[in-house]
Write a protein that holds these residues in place. Structure first.
Motif, PDB file in Angstrom:
ATOM      1  N   LYS A   1       0.822  -1.209   0.000  1.00 36.78           N
ATOM      2  CA  LYS A   1       0.000   0.000   0.000  1.00 36.78           C
ATOM      3  C   LYS A   1       0.855   1.258   0.000  1.00 36.78           C
ATOM      4  O   LYS A   1       0.516   2.251  -0.636  1.00 36.78           O
ATOM      5  CB  LYS A   1      -0.929   0.015   1.214  1.00 36.78           C
ATOM      6  CG  LYS A   1      -2.103  -0.912   1.099  1.00 36.78           C
ATOM      7  CD  LYS A   1      -2.977  -0.804   2.329  1.00 36.78           C
ATOM      8  CE  LYS A   1      -4.164  -1.741   2.225  1.00 36.78           C
ATOM      9  NZ  LYS A   1      -5.011  -1.665   3.422  1.00 36.78           N
ATOM     10  N   ASN A   2       1.975   1.226   0.737  1.00 33.40           N
ATOM     11  CA  ASN A   2       2.819   2.406   0.825  1.00 33.40           C
ATOM     12  C   ASN A   2       3.482   2.740  -0.506  1.00 33.40           C
ATOM     13  O   ASN A   2       3.780   3.903  -0.762  1.00 33.40           O
ATOM     14  CB  ASN A   2       3.850   2.245   1.933  1.00 33.40           C
ATOM     15  CG  ASN A   2       3.217   2.339   3.307  1.00 33.40           C
ATOM     16  OD1 ASN A   2       2.116   2.863   3.459  1.00 33.40           O
ATOM     17  ND2 ASN A   2       3.887   1.827   4.306  1.00 33.40           N
TER      18      ASN A   2
ATOM     19  N   LYS B   1       2.933   6.461  -1.786  1.00 34.16           N
ATOM     20  CA  LYS B   1       4.063   7.337  -2.111  1.00 34.16           C
ATOM     21  C   LYS B   1       3.893   7.924  -3.510  1.00 34.16           C
ATOM     22  O   LYS B   1       4.184   9.095  -3.729  1.00 34.16           O
ATOM     23  CB  LYS B   1       5.381   6.569  -2.011  1.00 34.16           C
ATOM     24  CG  LYS B   1       5.850   6.357  -0.601  1.00 34.16           C
ATOM     25  CD  LYS B   1       7.170   5.629  -0.570  1.00 34.16           C
ATOM     26  CE  LYS B   1       7.588   5.310   0.847  1.00 34.16           C
ATOM     27  NZ  LYS B   1       8.844   4.548   0.890  1.00 34.16           N
ATOM     28  N   ILE B   2       3.434   7.109  -4.443  1.00 32.50           N
ATOM     29  CA  ILE B   2       3.205   7.599  -5.801  1.00 32.50           C
ATOM     30  C   ILE B   2       2.103   8.655  -5.790  1.00 32.50           C
ATOM     31  O   ILE B   2       2.213   9.686  -6.449  1.00 32.50           O
ATOM     32  CB  ILE B   2       2.837   6.429  -6.744  1.00 32.50           C
ATOM     33  CG1 ILE B   2       4.042   5.507  -6.913  1.00 32.50           C
ATOM     34  CG2 ILE B   2       2.366   6.949  -8.098  1.00 32.50           C
ATOM     35  CD1 ILE B   2       3.719   4.205  -7.618  1.00 32.50           C
ATOM     36  N   LYS B   3       1.071   8.408  -5.024  1.00 31.85           N
ATOM     37  CA  LYS B   3      -0.069   9.320  -4.967  1.00 31.85           C
ATOM     38  C   LYS B   3       0.213  10.546  -4.107  1.00 31.85           C
ATOM     39  O   LYS B   3      -0.470  11.553  -4.215  1.00 31.85           O
ATOM     40  CB  LYS B   3      -1.294   8.566  -4.424  1.00 31.85           C
ATOM     41  CG  LYS B   3      -2.591   9.255  -4.675  1.00 31.85           C
ATOM     42  CD  LYS B   3      -3.758   8.366  -4.290  1.00 31.85           C
ATOM     43  CE  LYS B   3      -5.055   9.120  -4.448  1.00 31.85           C
ATOM     44  NZ  LYS B   3      -6.184   8.371  -3.962  1.00 31.85           N
ATOM     45  N   GLY B   4       1.238  10.481  -3.234  1.00 30.54           N
ATOM     46  CA  GLY B   4       1.609  11.619  -2.396  1.00 30.54           C
ATOM     47  C   GLY B   4       0.829  11.705  -1.094  1.00 30.54           C
ATOM     48  O   GLY B   4       0.734  12.769  -0.490  1.00 30.54           O
ATOM     49  N   GLU B   5       0.271  10.605  -0.632  1.00 34.21           N
ATOM     50  CA  GLU B   5      -0.494  10.591   0.611  1.00 34.21           C
ATOM     51  C   GLU B   5       0.358  10.043   1.757  1.00 34.21           C
ATOM     52  O   GLU B   5       1.456   9.540   1.548  1.00 34.21           O
ATOM     53  CB  GLU B   5      -1.755   9.742   0.439  1.00 34.21           C
ATOM     54  CG  GLU B   5      -2.749  10.322  -0.535  1.00 34.21           C
ATOM     55  CD  GLU B   5      -4.022   9.490  -0.633  1.00 34.21           C
ATOM     56  OE1 GLU B   5      -4.152   8.514   0.129  1.00 34.21           O
ATOM     57  OE2 GLU B   5      -4.862   9.825  -1.472  1.00 34.21           O
ATOM     58  N   ASP B   6      -0.192  10.132   2.962  1.00 36.78           N
ATOM     59  CA  ASP B   6       0.488   9.595   4.138  1.00 36.78           C
ATOM     60  C   ASP B   6       0.595   8.084   4.043  1.00 36.78           C
ATOM     61  O   ASP B   6      -0.206   7.422   3.391  1.00 36.78           O
ATOM     62  CB  ASP B   6      -0.276   9.958   5.416  1.00 36.78           C
ATOM     63  CG  ASP B   6      -0.188  11.438   5.724  1.00 36.78           C
ATOM     64  OD1 ASP B   6       0.777  12.079   5.283  1.00 36.78           O
ATOM     65  OD2 ASP B   6      -1.099  11.946   6.412  1.00 36.78           O
TER      66      ASP B   6
END
Length: 189
Positions: free
Chosen positions: A161-162, A166-171
């Motif tokens: 999921k990370n 990271k690609i999407k720029g979320e926590d």
């Protein structure tokens, strides 16, 4: 030749659907179970502290063991805001129960709490010579406890999921729980 390359792509796609997707779903299910476990165990620990007015070394260790039973490791942040009542007497008003001004709080944190639970150096003796306060923290009515628990080990589902987050720029995705409450009883009684 075209039929062979399409067949190979079809076999690879079928392999992904047959093996990788179920593996991801099982890993995600394990994270859901761990999340539920952490929330439940944290809520039960906070409720017990609120009802009894004390934290003992035994109950704290049971809390840690219950968290570790999920197969992950966790960082536990505890803050106890201890009510410091001003007990000086006020002569101008009798409605304040003898207090001058508002009550204030001072905080103790995880490392101090763990030191108090483990340490016997600050023990006092009762009238029979038995140590008082060793392995426990006595709270009083009005004290506030707050606990935040986050996993420190990465699960397979979190790793996958990370990458997406990271690609999407979320926590980043973590397993976490919080609990807090005001102590309802005096733990010394």
């Amino acid at each position: 030749m075209e039929d062979t390359s399409i067949s190979i792509i079809g076999i690879l796609l079928a392999s992904v659907l047959m093996f990788i997707v179920p593996l991801i779903m099982i890993a995600d299910r394990n994270d859901d179970i761990s999340q539920l476990t952490v929330q439940t165990v944290t809520a039960e620990f906070v409720d017990q502290v609120i009802r009894t007015g004390k934290i003992t070394a035994e109950t704290y260790q049971q809390y840690i063991n219950s968290l570790e039973a999920s197969g992950n490791t966790y960082d536990i942040d505890i803050e106890i805001k201890m009510l410091d009542k001003n007990t000086a007497q006020r002569f101008t008003s009798e409605n304040n129960n003898g207090a001058i001004g508002p009550n204030s709080y001072y905080s103790i944190f995880t490392s101090q709490i763990e030191d108090r639970l483990i340490s016997a150096r600050d023990s006092k003796l009762d009238s029979h010579g038995n140590p008082i306060g060793v392995g426990q923290i006595i709270l009083k009515e009005g004290d506030i406890i707050s606990i935040t628990t986050r996993n420190s080990s990465m699960t397979m589902s979190q790793t996958l999921k990370n990458i997406y987050y990271k690609i999407k720029g979320e926590d980043l995705h973590i397993i976490a729980a919080t609990g807090s409450g005001t102590i309802a009883v005096n733990g010394a009684s």
